[in-house]
Design a protein around this motif. Structure first.
Motif, PDB file in Angstrom:
ATOM      1  N   UNK A 179     -12.868   4.253  -4.501  1.00  0.00           N
ATOM      2  CA  UNK A 179     -13.502   4.173  -5.826  1.00  0.00           C
ATOM      3  C   UNK A 179     -13.137   2.869  -6.525  1.00  0.00           C
ATOM      4  N   UNK A 180     -14.064   2.302  -7.238  1.00  0.00           N
ATOM      5  CA  UNK A 180     -13.868   1.027  -7.910  1.00  0.00           C
ATOM      6  C   UNK A 180     -12.652   1.058  -8.825  1.00  0.00           C
ATOM      7  N   UNK A 181     -12.413   2.178  -9.497  1.00  0.00           N
ATOM      8  CA  UNK A 181     -11.271   2.286 -10.402  1.00  0.00           C
ATOM      9  C   UNK A 181      -9.954   2.114  -9.648  1.00  0.00           C
ATOM     10  N   UNK A 182      -9.868   2.710  -8.471  1.00  0.00           N
ATOM     11  CA  UNK A 182      -8.646   2.584  -7.668  1.00  0.00           C
ATOM     12  C   UNK A 182      -8.473   1.157  -7.173  1.00  0.00           C
ATOM     13  N   UNK A 183      -9.552   0.534  -6.760  1.00  0.00           N
ATOM     14  CA  UNK A 183      -9.482  -0.842  -6.280  1.00  0.00           C
ATOM     15  C   UNK A 183      -9.039  -1.771  -7.402  1.00  0.00           C
ATOM     16  N   UNK A 184      -9.520  -1.550  -8.605  1.00  0.00           N
ATOM     17  CA  UNK A 184      -9.143  -2.386  -9.740  1.00  0.00           C
ATOM     18  C   UNK A 184      -7.656  -2.223 -10.064  1.00  0.00           C
ATOM     19  N   UNK A 185      -7.151  -0.999 -10.027  1.00  0.00           N
ATOM     20  CA  UNK A 185      -5.719  -0.768 -10.268  1.00  0.00           C
ATOM     21  C   UNK A 185      -4.868  -1.482  -9.212  1.00  0.00           C
ATOM     22  N   UNK A 186      -5.294  -1.412  -7.969  1.00  0.00           N
ATOM     23  CA  UNK A 186      -4.552  -2.065  -6.895  1.00  0.00           C
ATOM     24  C   UNK A 186      -4.575  -3.582  -7.067  1.00  0.00           C
ATOM     25  N   UNK A 187      -5.717  -4.109  -7.462  1.00  0.00           N
ATOM     26  CA  UNK A 187      -5.836  -5.565  -7.662  1.00  0.00           C
ATOM     27  C   UNK A 187      -4.898  -6.017  -8.780  1.00  0.00           C
ATOM     28  N   UNK A 188      -4.860  -5.267  -9.873  1.00  0.00           N
ATOM     29  CA  UNK A 188      -3.982  -5.620 -10.991  1.00  0.00           C
ATOM     30  C   UNK A 188      -2.511  -5.519 -10.591  1.00  0.00           C
ATOM     31  N   UNK A 189      -2.162  -4.470  -9.862  1.00  0.00           N
ATOM     32  CA  UNK A 189      -0.778  -4.304  -9.421  1.00  0.00           C
ATOM     33  C   UNK A 189      -0.369  -5.446  -8.500  1.00  0.00           C
ATOM     34  N   UNK A 190      -1.247  -5.839  -7.591  1.00  0.00           N
ATOM     35  CA  UNK A 190      -0.968  -6.945  -6.675  1.00  0.00           C
ATOM     36  C   UNK A 190      -0.751  -8.231  -7.469  1.00  0.00           C
ATOM     37  N   UNK A 191      -1.550  -8.412  -8.513  1.00  0.00           N
ATOM     38  CA  UNK A 191      -1.430  -9.611  -9.343  1.00  0.00           C
ATOM     39  C   UNK A 191      -0.108  -9.693 -10.080  1.00  0.00           C
ATOM     40  N   UNK A 192       0.546  -8.559 -10.304  1.00  0.00           N
ATOM     41  CA  UNK A 192       1.829  -8.534 -11.010  1.00  0.00           C
ATOM     42  C   UNK A 192       3.019  -8.765 -10.090  1.00  0.00           C
ATOM     43  N   UNK A 193       2.783  -8.855  -8.790  1.00  0.00           N
ATOM     44  CA  UNK A 193       3.881  -9.059  -7.840  1.00  0.00           C
ATOM     45  C   UNK A 193       4.278 -10.528  -7.779  1.00  0.00           C
ATOM     46  N   UNK A 194       5.520 -10.761  -7.379  1.00  0.00           N
ATOM     47  CA  UNK A 194       5.955 -12.133  -7.112  1.00  0.00           C
ATOM     48  C   UNK A 194       5.312 -12.583  -5.800  1.00  0.00           C
ATOM     49  N   UNK A 195       5.343 -13.873  -5.525  1.00  0.00           N
ATOM     50  CA  UNK A 195       4.742 -14.364  -4.278  1.00  0.00           C
ATOM     51  C   UNK A 195       5.461 -13.771  -3.067  1.00  0.00           C
ATOM     52  N   UNK A 196       6.767 -13.599  -3.141  1.00  0.00           N
ATOM     53  CA  UNK A 196       7.512 -12.983  -2.037  1.00  0.00           C
ATOM     54  C   UNK A 196       7.083 -11.545  -1.802  1.00  0.00           C
ATOM     55  N   UNK A 197       6.892 -10.813  -2.882  1.00  0.00           N
ATOM     56  CA  UNK A 197       6.433  -9.427  -2.764  1.00  0.00           C
ATOM     57  C   UNK A 197       5.011  -9.378  -2.205  1.00  0.00           C
ATOM     58  N   UNK A 198       4.177 -10.312  -2.620  1.00  0.00           N
ATOM     59  CA  UNK A 198       2.798 -10.362  -2.097  1.00  0.00           C
ATOM     60  C   UNK A 198       2.795 -10.604  -0.597  1.00  0.00           C
ATOM     61  N   UNK A 199       3.683 -11.476  -0.131  1.00  0.00           N
ATOM     62  CA  UNK A 199       3.756 -11.761   1.303  1.00  0.00           C
ATOM     63  C   UNK A 199       4.156 -10.504   2.076  1.00  0.00           C
TER      64      UNK A 199
END
Length: 53
Positions: A19-39
């Motif tokens: 669902x688009x709502x879940x994808x948006x939450x995941x995108x925002x959460x990913x954006x709040x991670x540090x670069x190390x956490x993103x890797x």
């Protein structure tokens, strides 16, 4: 290691089925991670993509 019968395992949802709502939450959460956490997340997603079971 024995595997569960396919009738008992959760069905993997494809990206198009999320669902688009879940994808948006995941995108925002990913954006709040540090670069190390993103890797770490990228590596984990790559592993899961190779062996989703």
């Amino acid at each position: 290691m024995s595997r569960m019968p396919s009738s008992l395992t959760p069905r993997k949802r494809h990206v198009k089925e999320v669902p688009l709502e879940e994808a948006e939450l995941a995108r925002k959460a990913f954006g709040n991670l540090t670069e190390g956490e993103r890797e770490v997340v990228r590596e984990a997603l790559a592993v899961m993509g190779r062996d989703p079971g």
